[in-house]
Design an enzyme around this catalytic site. Structure first.
Site, short mmCIF file in Angstrom:
data_model
loop_
_atom_site.label_atom_id
_atom_site.label_comp_id
_atom_site.label_asym_id
_atom_site.label_seq_id
_atom_site.Cartn_x
_atom_site.Cartn_y
_atom_site.Cartn_z
N ASP A 124 5.43 -2.45 -0.03
CA ASP A 124 6.90 -2.45 -0.80
C ASP A 124 6.69 -3.86 -1.41
O ASP A 124 7.53 -4.62 -1.06
CB ASP A 124 7.91 -2.50 0.27
N LEU A 125 5.47 -4.08 -1.71
CA LEU A 125 5.14 -5.48 -2.41
C LEU A 125 5.52 -5.56 -3.94
O LEU A 125 5.07 -5.22 -4.83
CB LEU A 125 3.65 -5.58 -2.35
#
Length: 149
Positions: A57-58
């Site tokens: 979830d960068l």
């Protein structure tokens, strides 16, 4: 959203563990885009560099700066292709040109991987449709068109 943890080829994992469950979670919101996604998914060939640990979830909102240096928060750590993180990092922006220049000089992105990044963005866009609604439909249609769907 909770997604299954399938095993198998990258195509199996992406279809059965990501795209199709998210399409289902979107319900009727996708309209005709649903059929396009399902048809595209059956023929798309996911380029694979090899599985690595990714944040999952960068995006810029999950990168903080502390006195000790940068800190990543809110991980959805998993073993996947680095394309997953690259696609999310580009989806909402927030990473400056200098970052991408340094990244690419250290770990070049093959052309076929670069071209497939919109397919990886579909995972995040579909999740956003399922959670937040129709406002992500245009970006989803654009990403699908970019990969031939």
């Amino acid at each position: 959203l909770e997604l299954p943890t399938p095993t198998g080829t990258l195509a199996d994992v992406m279809a059965e563990g990501r795209i199709l469950p998210l399409v289902h979670a979107c319900g009727t919101t996708l309209g005709p885009l649903r059929r396009r996604l399902e048809a595209w998914l059956m023929s798309f060939e996911w380029p694979a560099e090899g599985a690595v640990w990714v944040h999952g979830d960068l995006w810029a909102g999950n990168l903080l700066h502390s006195a000790e240096g940068p800190v990543l928060i809110d991980p959805c750590a998993q073993v996947s292709e680095r394309s997953m993180d690259i696609a999310m990092m580009r989806l909402f922006g927030g990473f400056p040109t200098a970052f991408w220049e340094a990244y690419k000089s250290t770990a070049p992105i093959p052309v076929e991987v670069e071209e497939a990044l919109p397919a990886w963005r579909l995972v995040f866009l579909l999740a956003h449709i399922a959670m937040f609604g129709r406002s992500y439909l245009p970006a989803t249609a654009d990403a699908l068109a970019a990969v031939g769907g």
